[in-house]
Design a protein around this motif. Structure first.
Motif, mmCIF file in Angstrom:
data_model
loop_
_atom_site.group_PDB
_atom_site.id
_atom_site.type_symbol
_atom_site.label_atom_id
_atom_site.label_comp_id
_atom_site.label_asym_id
_atom_site.label_seq_id
_atom_site.Cartn_x
_atom_site.Cartn_y
_atom_site.Cartn_z
ATOM 1 N N HIS A 126 0.850 -1.199 0.000
ATOM 2 C CA HIS A 126 0.000 0.000 0.000
ATOM 3 C C HIS A 126 0.886 1.250 0.000
ATOM 4 O O HIS A 126 0.978 1.973 1.005
ATOM 5 N N ASP A 157 0.583 4.104 -1.229
ATOM 6 C CA ASP A 157 -0.083 5.409 -1.127
ATOM 7 C C ASP A 157 -0.768 5.633 0.219
ATOM 8 O O ASP A 157 -1.400 6.674 0.426
ATOM 9 N N ALA A 158 -0.648 4.672 1.126
ATOM 10 C CA ALA A 158 -1.292 4.819 2.440
ATOM 11 C C ALA A 158 -0.627 5.933 3.238
ATOM 12 O O ALA A 158 0.601 6.050 3.260
ATOM 13 N N LYS A 159 -1.443 6.733 3.891
ATOM 14 C CA LYS A 159 -0.909 7.834 4.691
ATOM 15 C C LYS A 159 -0.195 7.291 5.930
ATOM 16 O O LYS A 159 -0.629 6.326 6.542
ATOM 17 N N LYS A 160 0.902 7.952 6.284
ATOM 18 C CA LYS A 160 1.732 7.472 7.386
ATOM 19 C C LYS A 160 0.978 7.454 8.713
ATOM 20 O O LYS A 160 1.184 6.563 9.532
ATOM 21 N N ASP A 161 0.121 8.455 8.929
ATOM 22 C CA ASP A 161 -0.595 8.493 10.207
ATOM 23 C C ASP A 161 -1.584 7.336 10.308
ATOM 24 O O ASP A 161 -1.745 6.724 11.373
ATOM 25 N N LEU A 162 -2.229 6.969 9.195
ATOM 26 C CA LEU A 162 -3.145 5.833 9.196
ATOM 27 C C LEU A 162 -2.390 4.534 9.450
ATOM 28 O O LEU A 162 -2.819 3.701 10.249
ATOM 29 N N SER A 217 0.442 4.171 10.985
ATOM 30 C CA SER A 217 0.920 4.166 12.370
ATOM 31 C C SER A 217 -0.175 3.754 13.345
ATOM 32 O O SER A 217 0.034 2.925 14.231
ATOM 33 N N LEU A 220 -8.497 1.581 3.739
ATOM 34 C CA LEU A 220 -8.283 2.551 2.667
ATOM 35 C C LEU A 220 -9.512 2.642 1.771
ATOM 36 O O LEU A 220 -9.901 3.734 1.345
ATOM 37 N N ASP A 275 -12.134 4.522 3.451
ATOM 38 C CA ASP A 275 -11.699 5.872 3.797
ATOM 39 C C ASP A 275 -11.824 6.120 5.306
ATOM 40 O O ASP A 275 -12.391 7.115 5.757
ATOM 41 N N ARG A 322 -10.959 7.378 8.749
ATOM 42 C CA ARG A 322 -10.154 8.465 9.275
ATOM 43 C C ARG A 322 -9.311 7.977 10.444
ATOM 44 O O ARG A 322 -9.659 7.024 11.132
ATOM 45 N N ARG A 323 -8.202 8.622 10.661
ATOM 46 C CA ARG A 323 -7.270 8.209 11.711
ATOM 47 C C ARG A 323 -7.951 8.097 13.061
ATOM 48 O O ARG A 323 -7.728 7.158 13.808
#
Length: 286
Positions: A193, A195-200, A202, A234, A237, A239-240
């Motif tokens: 993945h 393109d996964a956001k780092k905060d997600l 983590s 993902l 969607d 959210r963190r």
């Protein structure tokens, strides 16, 4: 040629060393580890990295070692003889070649995966000792000896469901895939993945490792289950903040069905979450 992982597979230094050592020694590589740690995928990636064809032999509880060599279909020959067919005199027409036969007679060196060997009967590994050692076997029905043109790179996986015989273990190069630490897991996630956001990632790893660390959990979530869970997060969607907000009804992380695979573990985490909530309420009282 040597193996050091691929763009699709993160290999630790120890695992790469094990693969390359087995190739140099011309010994089967016996890979153990938790289900979902990439044992089967390793063989696929080794074949791809070394540009070799992969032959896979999936083992079941009913699999016999002889099936890896060949099977003689006497029933079909008898039926054909009753129907008066002319090819019954050529026994080779009734020989079904097994995966070892295919690997031995390949014009180029191949990677042979014997997947989940511990599913078979305890005698299964011992029944392959001679063939794996000598790289040949005898076909009694036709009187021919099948010898390996090129010694295949043999990778054998086991989920440790039963002990393997000592005589078999002596002939293998052994490696146990330890469960990835957080840093390695982040690298694995980046492959699947990117393109996964780092905060997600983590927050997801926090939840994942917390579940694995729960005392008494029956089926710890594996690497493959984490990858599936992140795919759902993902797609949905998530959210963190939602990862740390338990499901109001079940006190579990969102889409937990990708991580937890039996009702006992679901019930355990529900009870722990409720108990934690009650303790927090008590501690807040004056």
């Amino acid at each position: 040629m040597s193996f050091s992982g691929s763009k699709h597979y993160i290999s630790t230094d120890d695992l790469s060393l094990a693969v390359n050592s087995a190739v140099v020694l011309e010994r089967p590589l016996l890979i153990k580890g938790e289900p979902g740690t990439g044992k089967t995928m390793l063989a696929e990636e080794v074949a791809g990295a070394l540009n070799k064809r992969l032959i896979t032999w999936h083992i079941k509880s009913t699999t016999k070692a002889q099936q890896g060599l060949y099977e003689y279909d006497a029933v079909s020959r008898l039926r054909d003889s009753q129907l008066g067919k002319e090819n019954i005199n050529d026994i080779a027409n009734y020989i079904k070649k097994g995966k070892l036969w295919e690997a031995f007679t390949s014009d180029e060196q191949v990677v042979l995966l014997i997947d989940e060997i511990d599913k078979a009967d305890i005698e299964f590994p011992n029944d392959l000792l001679v063939e794996i050692d000598k790289m040949e076997f005898y076909v009694y029905e036709t009187g021919e000896t099948i010898r390996a043109k090129h010694r295949p790179i043999i990778i054998i996986t086991s989920n440790n469901e039963k002990e393997l015989p000592d005589a078999f273990l002596r002939r293998c190069f052994f490696h146990f895939i330890n469960f990835p630490d957080r840093e390695t897991m982040e690298a694995i996630i980046a492959v699947h993945h990117p393109d996964a956001k780092k905060d997600l990632v983590s927050e997801a790893l926090d939840v994942f490792f917390q579940i694995r660390d729960v005392p008494g959990i029956k089926k710890k979530p594996s690497t493959s289950e984490l990858i599936d869970w992140l795919k759902l997060l993902l797609a949905d969607d998530i959210r963190r903040t939602r990862l740390n907000e338990p499901n109001i009804k079940q006190k579990l992380p969102p889409l937990y069905g990708a991580l937890l695979k039996n009702e006992q573990d679901v019930d355990l985490l529900e009870r722990l979450a409720i108990a934690e909530e009650q303790n927090q309420q008590v501690s807040m009282q004056p």
